[in-house]
Design a protein around this motif. Sequence first.
Motif, PDB file in Angstrom:
ATOM      1  N   GLY A  45      96.728 -43.882  30.339  1.00 24.19           N
ATOM      2  CA  GLY A  45      96.870 -42.450  30.093  1.00 24.19           C
ATOM      3  C   GLY A  45      98.113 -42.083  29.318  1.00 24.19           C
ATOM      4  O   GLY A  45      98.044 -41.339  28.326  1.00 24.19           O
ATOM      5  N   GLN A  49      97.944 -40.670  25.476  1.00 25.83           N
ATOM      6  CA  GLN A  49      98.458 -39.329  25.219  1.00 25.83           C
ATOM      7  C   GLN A  49      99.519 -39.341  24.122  1.00 25.83           C
ATOM      8  O   GLN A  49      99.558 -38.441  23.281  1.00 25.83           O
ATOM      9  CB  GLN A  49      99.028 -38.729  26.512  1.00 25.83           C
ATOM     10  CG  GLN A  49      97.960 -38.249  27.482  1.00 25.83           C
ATOM     11  CD  GLN A  49      98.538 -37.513  28.672  1.00 25.83           C
ATOM     12  OE1 GLN A  49      99.601 -37.859  29.177  1.00 25.83           O
ATOM     13  NE2 GLN A  49      97.832 -36.493  29.140  1.00 25.83           N
ATOM     14  N   ARG A  50     100.353 -40.361  24.105  1.00 22.18           N
ATOM     15  CA  ARG A  50     101.379 -40.458  23.064  1.00 22.18           C
ATOM     16  C   ARG A  50     100.775 -40.805  21.712  1.00 22.18           C
ATOM     17  O   ARG A  50     101.104 -40.185  20.698  1.00 22.18           O
ATOM     18  CB  ARG A  50     102.398 -41.521  23.463  1.00 22.18           C
ATOM     19  CG  ARG A  50     103.307 -41.144  24.624  1.00 22.18           C
ATOM     20  CD  ARG A  50     104.171 -42.321  25.033  1.00 22.18           C
ATOM     21  NE  ARG A  50     105.023 -42.007  26.182  1.00 22.18           N
ATOM     22  CZ  ARG A  50     105.714 -42.921  26.859  1.00 22.18           C
ATOM     23  NH1 ARG A  50     105.653 -44.200  26.494  1.00 22.18           N
ATOM     24  NH2 ARG A  50     106.461 -42.567  27.888  1.00 22.18           N
ATOM     25  N   GLU A  53      98.069 -37.944  20.848  1.00 24.94           N
ATOM     26  CA  GLU A  53      98.510 -36.578  21.137  1.00 24.94           C
ATOM     27  C   GLU A  53      97.452 -35.821  21.946  1.00 24.94           C
ATOM     28  O   GLU A  53      96.976 -34.756  21.562  1.00 24.94           O
ATOM     29  CB  GLU A  53      98.836 -35.835  19.840  1.00 24.94           C
ATOM     30  CG  GLU A  53      99.963 -36.488  19.042  1.00 24.94           C
ATOM     31  CD  GLU A  53     100.283 -35.750  17.753  1.00 24.94           C
ATOM     32  OE1 GLU A  53      99.515 -34.827  17.398  1.00 24.94           O
ATOM     33  OE2 GLU A  53     101.293 -36.077  17.126  1.00 24.94           O
ATOM     34  N   LEU A  54      97.115 -36.364  23.107  1.00 26.35           N
ATOM     35  CA  LEU A  54      96.051 -35.816  23.937  1.00 26.35           C
ATOM     36  C   LEU A  54      96.615 -34.976  25.075  1.00 26.35           C
ATOM     37  O   LEU A  54      97.687 -35.262  25.605  1.00 26.35           O
ATOM     38  CB  LEU A  54      95.208 -36.952  24.537  1.00 26.35           C
ATOM     39  CG  LEU A  54      94.609 -37.979  23.579  1.00 26.35           C
ATOM     40  CD1 LEU A  54      93.793 -39.001  24.369  1.00 26.35           C
ATOM     41  CD2 LEU A  54      93.744 -37.301  22.533  1.00 26.35           C
ATOM     42  N   SER A  55      95.855 -33.961  25.474  1.00 25.17           N
ATOM     43  CA  SER A  55      96.143 -33.234  26.704  1.00 25.17           C
ATOM     44  C   SER A  55      95.516 -34.003  27.866  1.00 25.17           C
ATOM     45  O   SER A  55      94.742 -34.950  27.671  1.00 25.17           O
ATOM     46  CB  SER A  55      95.557 -31.825  26.647  1.00 25.17           C
ATOM     47  OG  SER A  55      94.136 -31.896  26.617  1.00 25.17           O
ATOM     48  N   THR A  56      95.818 -33.594  29.092  1.00 27.92           N
ATOM     49  CA  THR A  56      95.211 -34.227  30.265  1.00 27.92           C
ATOM     50  C   THR A  56      93.704 -33.987  30.274  1.00 27.92           C
ATOM     51  O   THR A  56      92.920 -34.847  30.682  1.00 27.92           O
ATOM     52  CB  THR A  56      95.834 -33.684  31.564  1.00 27.92           C
ATOM     53  OG1 THR A  56      97.262 -33.733  31.459  1.00 27.92           O
ATOM     54  CG2 THR A  56      95.402 -34.511  32.762  1.00 27.92           C
ATOM     55  N   GLN A  58      91.748 -33.721  27.589  1.00 27.26           N
ATOM     56  CA  GLN A  58      91.156 -34.643  26.623  1.00 27.26           C
ATOM     57  C   GLN A  58      91.104 -36.070  27.161  1.00 27.26           C
ATOM     58  O   GLN A  58      90.149 -36.803  26.903  1.00 27.26           O
ATOM     59  CB  GLN A  58      91.946 -34.606  25.318  1.00 27.26           C
ATOM     60  CG  GLN A  58      91.766 -33.334  24.517  1.00 27.26           C
ATOM     61  CD  GLN A  58      92.663 -33.305  23.297  1.00 27.26           C
ATOM     62  OE1 GLN A  58      93.869 -33.528  23.393  1.00 27.26           O
ATOM     63  NE2 GLN A  58      92.073 -33.021  22.138  1.00 27.26           N
ATOM     64  N   LEU A  59      92.124 -36.446  27.917  1.00 23.85           N
ATOM     65  CA  LEU A  59      92.108 -37.769  28.531  1.00 23.85           C
ATOM     66  C   LEU A  59      90.944 -37.878  29.515  1.00 23.85           C
ATOM     67  O   LEU A  59      90.237 -38.892  29.556  1.00 23.85           O
ATOM     68  CB  LEU A  59      93.435 -38.025  29.247  1.00 23.85           C
ATOM     69  CG  LEU A  59      93.583 -39.388  29.932  1.00 23.85           C
ATOM     70  CD1 LEU A  59      93.562 -40.500  28.905  1.00 23.85           C
ATOM     71  CD2 LEU A  59      94.866 -39.433  30.754  1.00 23.85           C
ATOM     72  N   TYR A 110      90.370 -39.474  17.661  1.00 22.78           N
ATOM     73  CA  TYR A 110      89.879 -39.155  18.998  1.00 22.78           C
ATOM     74  C   TYR A 110      88.369 -38.910  19.017  1.00 22.78           C
ATOM     75  O   TYR A 110      87.661 -39.404  19.905  1.00 22.78           O
ATOM     76  CB  TYR A 110      90.622 -37.919  19.517  1.00 22.78           C
ATOM     77  CG  TYR A 110      90.166 -37.437  20.873  1.00 22.78           C
ATOM     78  CD1 TYR A 110      90.485 -38.151  22.027  1.00 22.78           C
ATOM     79  CD2 TYR A 110      89.424 -36.261  21.003  1.00 22.78           C
ATOM     80  CE1 TYR A 110      90.086 -37.707  23.280  1.00 22.78           C
ATOM     81  CE2 TYR A 110      89.021 -35.804  22.253  1.00 22.78           C
ATOM     82  CZ  TYR A 110      89.342 -36.531  23.380  1.00 22.78           C
ATOM     83  OH  TYR A 110      88.930 -36.090  24.613  1.00 22.78           O
ATOM     84  N   LEU A 254      99.546 -40.437  36.253  1.00 21.17           N
ATOM     85  CA  LEU A 254     100.154 -39.189  35.795  1.00 21.17           C
ATOM     86  C   LEU A 254     100.871 -38.478  36.947  1.00 21.17           C
ATOM     87  O   LEU A 254     101.967 -37.934  36.761  1.00 21.17           O
ATOM     88  CB  LEU A 254      99.087 -38.282  35.186  1.00 21.17           C
ATOM     89  CG  LEU A 254      98.396 -38.810  33.919  1.00 21.17           C
ATOM     90  CD1 LEU A 254      97.299 -37.846  33.478  1.00 21.17           C
ATOM     91  CD2 LEU A 254      99.401 -39.017  32.802  1.00 21.17           C
ATOM     92  N   ASP A 383      96.464 -28.994  33.526  1.00 20.06           N
ATOM     93  CA  ASP A 383      97.033 -28.364  32.333  1.00 20.06           C
ATOM     94  C   ASP A 383      97.326 -26.881  32.555  1.00 20.06           C
ATOM     95  O   ASP A 383      98.357 -26.364  32.102  1.00 20.06           O
ATOM     96  CB  ASP A 383      96.073 -28.527  31.146  1.00 20.06           C
ATOM     97  CG  ASP A 383      96.027 -29.953  30.608  1.00 20.06           C
ATOM     98  OD1 ASP A 383      97.002 -30.702  30.842  1.00 20.06           O
ATOM     99  OD2 ASP A 383      95.025 -30.313  29.959  1.00 20.06           O
TER     100      ASP A 383
END
Length: 414
Positions: A45, A49-50, A53-56, A58-59, A110, A254, A383
Amino acid sequence: MSLQTTGPAGSQAPDPWRYRWTVLGVATFTQASSGFFVGGIGALGVHLQRALELSTTQLGLLVSAAQLVPLAGLLVAGELLDRHSERWVVGIGACVVAVALGAGSLAPGYGALLVALLLVGAGYSTVQPGGSKSVASWFHASQRGFAMGIRQAGLPLGAALASAVLPLVAEEFGWRATLLTGGFVALLGAGLFMGCYRRPPAPAGPFDREPSVPLAAQLRARLRMLREPSAVKIMLSGTSLISVQTGVGVLTVLHLHRTSSVDAGRAALILVASQGAGVVGRICLAAWSDRSGAGRHGIVLVCMVAVIAGLAVLMTPAGRAPVVASGVFVWLGFFGFGWYGPWVAYVAEAAPPGKTGFALGLAMSVNQIAIVTVPPALGLLVDLTASFTPAWALLCLLTVVALSVTAVAERRTR
């Protein structure tokens, strides 16, 4: 099921049923290898995300993408398994997983990665019910829970190995290399299953292929299955506990990283420990269900109570302490992953003769609804609220409701 058979001259010949342990090992490995990459997404995760550049949210959608096609695919796979050999249905499905992950390693971003994981889900649709049916058909009821527990331990085992290995691969070679690794592991599982699996040397029994009957009669029989009291217990307990299992897999790292200030590497190791506890739980709880007077579903109810207790702790200030949170996640791993062994054995035994594949596919496809919807829903809650407490509260509420209804159904059945 004896261990020896008498040969023509009165000598003791090897019992062909001993091959059931080989079948169990092969089915377990194929389960672990096919779910290897998807099981490790939670540990990836922070890296994903890094890099993307994903939000939680999107993960969470990455996990949902791999589980979307099985909503219908599990039903199709169940029908195929009632008509064709598990060797080819499972083996070809695992090959599709491998090819899709290989293609996903070339994804430009993505969106393309989501599409690749949709294809992974299409292949994986055959592995869960196929492996379960292969083990159920080889083992007598006195050992079926234990065997099913070992086989179902393949999922958290693969996830634990992935959680330990894939973050290291991502650090060294990037996220694309993690998909290639997952594809190679899935291909090993496909080859082993197709090369080693064979049907049991038994006369026609409850786990054999469905006899030839008119289509209308088949549909009526399937509708009757949905009205059985056991179906209520199967559906509600399965969806609530699979929601917890999915939430723990996606949010553990997380939660520890953000709430408890644990670095990403150590948080991933705690997820490995949680999934390892799930391996032990699936075996021990399933073996317990072989001998418990409460029955297989009674053990599932115990798991629901334990899960509610663990989630309640995570919602308190103590749940933010690294030591307490780590212990709770291991607890949730044992019960929140371990329930699956006795649950699957219960589904297989509750199915009508000749319809085991369909029953497993139906029950697992209902679970897929939760698997698809829960990760992005939990991610969105995190989020929007900048807190993990609402996510754990939602899972706790779902489990409380399911426990209340299924406990009443269990008493009525008895």
